[in-house]
Design an enzyme around this catalytic site. Structure first.
Site, short mmCIF file in Angstrom:
data_model
loop_
_atom_site.label_atom_id
_atom_site.label_comp_id
_atom_site.label_asym_id
_atom_site.label_seq_id
_atom_site.Cartn_x
_atom_site.Cartn_y
_atom_site.Cartn_z
N MET A 138 9.58 -8.69 -7.44
CA MET A 138 9.57 -7.51 -6.09
C MET A 138 10.82 -7.22 -6.93
SD MET A 138 9.54 -10.15 -2.76
CE MET A 138 10.52 -9.01 -1.46
N SER A 139 11.19 -7.05 -8.28
CA SER A 139 11.87 -6.09 -8.93
C SER A 139 13.65 -5.81 -9.01
CB SER A 139 11.79 -4.32 -8.59
OG SER A 139 10.39 -4.01 -9.06
N ASP A 185 9.64 1.30 -9.94
CA ASP A 185 10.86 0.29 -8.75
C ASP A 185 11.83 0.84 -8.91
OD1 ASP A 185 8.26 -1.53 -9.65
OD2 ASP A 185 9.80 -2.28 -11.33
#
Length: 403
Positions: A138-139, A185
């Site tokens: 999820m960066s 991202d």
């Protein structure tokens, strides 16, 4: 249009709140921080490993976030505190360099990028923490970079626009974390919009928002529990393999500047010269770009089933051609296929672990969590964490209302 972005949380990671981060700042440094910032993590519905090949992606910023308390200081020191790890790092602004403290490198890399852009960064104090699951794809790293970049931009009044902040954060990851990531991202963390996903053209940086309606489906993330470290994985090798493919194709087609320009026909024509490995890597990227564009058309046509088929095809390509999946992710995707009301599923993120992302009919979410969890537990002896979240706006200052 069709469905807004919302997800389901079955088990939650420990949470740091903005107030907890602010309190740690005051306790640690002895004064109150004037600026609080939130920086979201992201999900990506489809379009994996296409960003650094100048292709298309379809991410959304989500409400798994990092929080920052930041203040300029009269001391000639940058003092950093990780609220969640209870660790510190300090360095002089004119001596910024990579350190042995890996989490600090993401922040120091941002400082170095601002300095390269002519910004005189003075001493400052920073505490950060949040609830983005680490290693889940999820960066969290992009949220770290973008949160500090935004905060310093605000405090120093430098007026750097959001796209340039995204580039600075990306370069920070390249040079200080050693991960040659694309722009997706950082873009998603800065440009997110509540209730939407956003298709980004990673070459032109043009983007279009696609609204989602939570009444039509939910997005459920299943965490494989396998934590990847992209810098230590084969992520950078995949990028090199793609570059090798472009180099070979360019000898025959000068117009091919990246795999964005390549066609499957060109790849097939030069399959022997490319070799089986490079061919598979390049073919995956070319097909994945096509899948992102097709998936957006399906959104416009309100066709969730067709969108989901693109997700399944994406996972197969990541597993077989790009070879960045793992057994745990494959089991989660195959288990999802067996549950009624699941439109599509695939691994999400750089690979080698992290989460799967699943489109699920609202009335089937509970059954999905139960059935997929049971299948995973039978195979690996543990129940995977599942997350539900909502799309949110990009990085911003936290106001009196907490947002």
């Amino acid at each position: 249009m069709l469905f807004a972005l919302s997800f389901t949380l079955s088990q939650s990671p420990p949470m740091s709140t903005p107030s907890a981060v602010a309190a740690t700042f005051e306790r640690h440094f002895g004064y109150a921080a004037p600026l609080l910032v939130r920086a979201p993590g992201r999900v990506n519905l489809i379009g994996e490993h296409t960003d650094y090949n100048q292709g298309f992606v379809l991410p959304a910023a989500v409400d798994k976030e990092l929080y920052f308390a930041v203040s300029l200081s009269e001391k000639a020191q940058i003092r950093l505190v990780s609220h969640d790890l209870n660790e510190t790092c300090a360095i002089a602004p004119d001596q910024v360099h990579r350190t042995e403290t890996q989490w600090a490198n993401y922040l120091l890399g941002v400082v170095a990028q601002l300095q390269k852009r002519g910004v005189a960064v003075p001493g400052f104090d920073c505490v950060f923490g949040g609830n983005v699951p680490i290693g889940a794809g999820m960066s969290s790293s992009a949220a770290v970079e973008c949160g500090l970049a935004f905060a310093l931009n605000q405090l120093l009044g430098t007026g750097i626009d959001k796209m340039e902040l995204a580039h600075a954060a990306q370069k920070a990851e390249h040079e200080y974390a050693g991960v040659m990531c694309g722009i997706m991202d950082q873009f998603a963390s800065l440009f997110g919009q509540a209730g939407s996903v956003v298709r980004l053209d990673c070459r032109s940086l043009e983007y279009d928002y696609f609204p989602f309606d939570t009444q039509a489906c939910r997005i459920v993330l299943c965490n494989s529990g396998v934590k990847h470290s992209l810098a230590d994985s084969e992520y950078n090798k995949r990028r090199q393999e793609c570059e090798r493919g472009v180099e070979i194709l360019r000898r025959h087609y000068p117009q091919v500047q990246s795999l964005r320009d390549a066609t499957l026909e060109q790849l097939e024509t030069h399959r022997d010269e490319l070799g089986p490995l490079t061919f598979r890597r390049c073919a995956y990227v070319v097909r994945e770009n096509e899948r992102v564009l097709a998936a957006c058309r399906h959104l416009e046509q309100h066709d969730l089933a067709a969108f989901g088929q693109q997700m399944y095809a994406s996972h197969a390509g990541l597993r077989d051609d790009y070879e960045v999946s793992c057994e745990e992710l494959d089991v989660l995707v195959e288990a999802a296929r067996q549950v009624p009301g699941v439109y599509g599923a695939r691994m999400m993120g750089g690979g080698f672990g992290g989460c799967t992302i699943n489109l699920v009919a609202p009335e089937q979410v509970e059954a999905f969590i139960g059935q997929v969890g049971a299948a995973f537990e039978q195979r690996f002896g543990r129940v995977p964490e599942t997350y539900q979240t909502t799309s949110v706006g990009g990085v911003s200052e936290i106001g009196p209302g907490g947002r």
